[in-house]
Design an enzyme around this catalytic site. Sequence first.
Site, PDB file in Angstrom:
ATOM      1  N   ARG A   1       0.578  -6.447  12.681  1.00 11.12           N
ATOM      2  CA  ARG A   1      -0.083  -5.827  13.827  1.00 11.12           C
ATOM      3  C   ARG A   1      -0.302  -6.842  14.955  1.00 11.12           C
ATOM      4  O   ARG A   1      -0.373  -6.467  16.131  1.00 11.12           O
ATOM      5  CB  ARG A   1      -1.411  -5.189  13.409  1.00 11.12           C
ATOM      6  CG  ARG A   1      -1.173  -3.931  12.573  1.00 11.12           C
ATOM      7  CD  ARG A   1      -2.441  -3.175  12.273  1.00 11.12           C
ATOM      8  NE  ARG A   1      -2.144  -1.993  11.457  1.00 11.12           N
ATOM      9  CZ  ARG A   1      -3.053  -1.107  11.056  1.00 11.12           C
ATOM     10  NH1 ARG A   1      -4.327  -1.269  11.403  1.00 11.12           N
ATOM     11  NH2 ARG A   1      -2.703  -0.086  10.323  1.00 11.12           N
TER      12      ARG A   1
ATOM     13  N   ARG B   1       1.934   0.903  10.401  1.00 12.51           N
ATOM     14  CA  ARG B   1       1.579   1.319   9.035  1.00 12.51           C
ATOM     15  C   ARG B   1       2.785   1.170   8.110  1.00 12.51           C
ATOM     16  O   ARG B   1       3.645   2.032   8.045  1.00 12.51           O
ATOM     17  CB  ARG B   1       1.078   2.774   9.060  1.00 12.51           C
ATOM     18  CG  ARG B   1       0.321   3.223   7.821  1.00 12.51           C
ATOM     19  CD  ARG B   1      -0.289   4.602   8.032  1.00 12.51           C
ATOM     20  NE  ARG B   1      -1.259   4.607   9.118  1.00 12.51           N
ATOM     21  CZ  ARG B   1      -2.541   4.250   8.983  1.00 12.51           C
ATOM     22  NH1 ARG B   1      -3.013   3.896   7.814  1.00 12.51           N
ATOM     23  NH2 ARG B   1      -3.348   4.277  10.020  1.00 12.51           N
TER      24      ARG B   1
ATOM     25  N   SER C   1     -10.612  -6.338   9.591  1.00 13.21           N
ATOM     26  CA  SER C   1     -11.797  -5.668   9.088  1.00 13.21           C
ATOM     27  C   SER C   1     -12.535  -6.697   8.249  1.00 13.21           C
ATOM     28  O   SER C   1     -11.969  -7.251   7.321  1.00 13.21           O
ATOM     29  CB  SER C   1     -11.366  -4.470   8.236  1.00 13.21           C
ATOM     30  OG  SER C   1     -12.477  -3.681   7.916  1.00 13.21           O
TER      31      SER C   1
ATOM     32  N   GLU D   1      -6.917  -1.157  15.132  1.00 15.06           N
ATOM     33  CA  GLU D   1      -7.478  -2.085  14.142  1.00 15.06           C
ATOM     34  C   GLU D   1      -6.496  -3.202  13.785  1.00 15.06           C
ATOM     35  O   GLU D   1      -5.337  -2.961  13.498  1.00 15.06           O
ATOM     36  CB  GLU D   1      -7.843  -1.315  12.867  1.00 15.06           C
ATOM     37  CG  GLU D   1      -8.469  -2.210  11.810  1.00 15.06           C
ATOM     38  CD  GLU D   1      -8.718  -1.486  10.486  1.00 15.06           C
ATOM     39  OE1 GLU D   1      -8.804  -0.239  10.490  1.00 15.06           O
ATOM     40  OE2 GLU D   1      -8.829  -2.176   9.461  1.00 15.06           O
TER      41      GLU D   1
ATOM     42  N   ARG E   1       0.836  -1.205   0.000  1.00 14.63           N
ATOM     43  CA  ARG E   1       0.000   0.000   0.000  1.00 14.63           C
ATOM     44  C   ARG E   1       0.866   1.248   0.000  1.00 14.63           C
ATOM     45  O   ARG E   1       1.814   1.348   0.774  1.00 14.63           O
ATOM     46  CB  ARG E   1      -0.933  -0.002   1.218  1.00 14.63           C
ATOM     47  CG  ARG E   1      -1.842  -1.227   1.182  1.00 14.63           C
ATOM     48  CD  ARG E   1      -2.912  -1.204   2.240  1.00 14.63           C
ATOM     49  NE  ARG E   1      -3.677  -2.449   2.170  1.00 14.63           N
ATOM     50  CZ  ARG E   1      -4.680  -2.765   2.983  1.00 14.63           C
ATOM     51  NH1 ARG E   1      -5.050  -1.907   3.926  1.00 14.63           N
ATOM     52  NH2 ARG E   1      -5.309  -3.907   2.855  1.00 14.63           N
TER      53      ARG E   1
END
Length: 423
Positions: A389, A276, A351, A348, A261
């Site tokens: 994460r 991130r 999802s 988070e 990303r």
Amino acid sequence: MLDIKRLETDFEGVKKNLGTRNFDTSVLNEILDLNKQRKTLTTASETKKAEINRLSREIGELKKNKADAAGPMGQVAALKADMEKEAKDLDTVLAKQQALLLNIPNLLDPSTPVGKDENDNQEAKRWGTPRTFDFTPVDHADLGEKLGMLDFESAAKITGARFVVYKGGIARLERALINFMLDHHMGKGFTEMMTPFIAHERSLVGTGNLPKFKDQLFKLEDNDWYLIPTSEVTLTNLKREQIIDEAEFPFLYTAYSPCFRSEAGSHGKDVKGLIRMHKFNKVEMVAICAPSYSPTAHQLMIDSACEILQRLGLPYRALNLCSGDIGFASQKTIDLEVWVPSQNKYREISSISNCGDFQARRANIRFRNKEGKVDFAHTLNGSGLAVGRTVVAILENYQQKDGSVQVPEALVPYMGGLKEIKK
RNA sequence: GGAGGACUGGCCGAGUGGUUUAAGGCAACAGUUUUGAAAACUGUCGUGGGUUAACGCCUACCUGGGGUUCGAAUCCCUAGUCCUCCGCCA
């Protein structure tokens, strides 16, 4: 993709639904107007085409009988110019309409709460009690660097910011987690897949990443290939442009993949640590099923992801995302957030979205039911889990005063019996 | 990287410019027959779009895109995929 027929028959309903997202619904009027033009032009050009086809058969008959065909040939010539102009205009209208439709987000499920932003998400569940430390917990980046097992500097030297080099125990932890997660989902009925980590444009349009979110992707040069932002892309596209026999449903897939990303627009956010990254590992779940089954599939995926956190002993909460915070392709999304001690909050880690027929319409994934009727499938996807994460959560929640980290019991077999990560 | 060949419906497969409006077969579905099943026979049997109250009618689709022609599955260009051979390679 929005069903144009739905827009025609229930304009106000669609407008109201999409209006609860942060989305400007004025474009819907434009689409409806283009649709009227589409119908008018279609009828006009097809009527002329029908006449041309009829005349062409007549010409064939005349020529076979060595008769003069000049009359009908003249008629064709007269019709053809008009027909071609209308067909060309139709193409333009279709392209415009398609371009607009591809940027319309999914209609929301009635159970998605209406809200403005992430503050309006509804907490649906909370599991585990955050540990009380008898020392000040260190954040995972410092912890990993002190262990000599997280090396952001080397990664920056090789590539740049938002990359990391793992070493020793933490590298092994990441690999152990991937295997642990895949095994867990397999136990729940998911089939393990390994797909390409590069996908072409058509695939990314299918899942909704393109055309709207191009700036979030890494594109390769000289062709239409992109590094995948998630294996949701490749897993969902496995069934693109197919009509599936309903008896084959449901397809439940799980896969490990790296995810790439660009993180454009997130400068200054989570600059420290693993939260991130431009490249991170993820174990994904994807379901492709009949519409009637999709709520069941959604719950199955949520449960499977929750159980991983529970088996790892990581405190978490589940949120039902509100209309202002939910993703473009989703009609209902449950986020799982894991406890991060150094930040004193939940972050988070998964999802899980039910996309309804939104992606299926884009990717043309259909099924034939027992009565022989063809309809669009439903697609769902969810992280199970974001691996990097999870490493963050384990390092921080299982850290000990001396800077070593305990390995969660369920993971010990995957770590070759290792119970502690230490220098 | 080079040379050659192929791609037709869910599957197999015929078709090389004009009743192809895609033959035929398999599979599937329905019916007849049967105590039931099988077999046999009969029928149905692709997907979008437009139009219609409906039955229908029209239109597009033979891997994708473009072209030639009054007319294209068929001829031409182009892209993709697969196969064969040569070269290189983990």
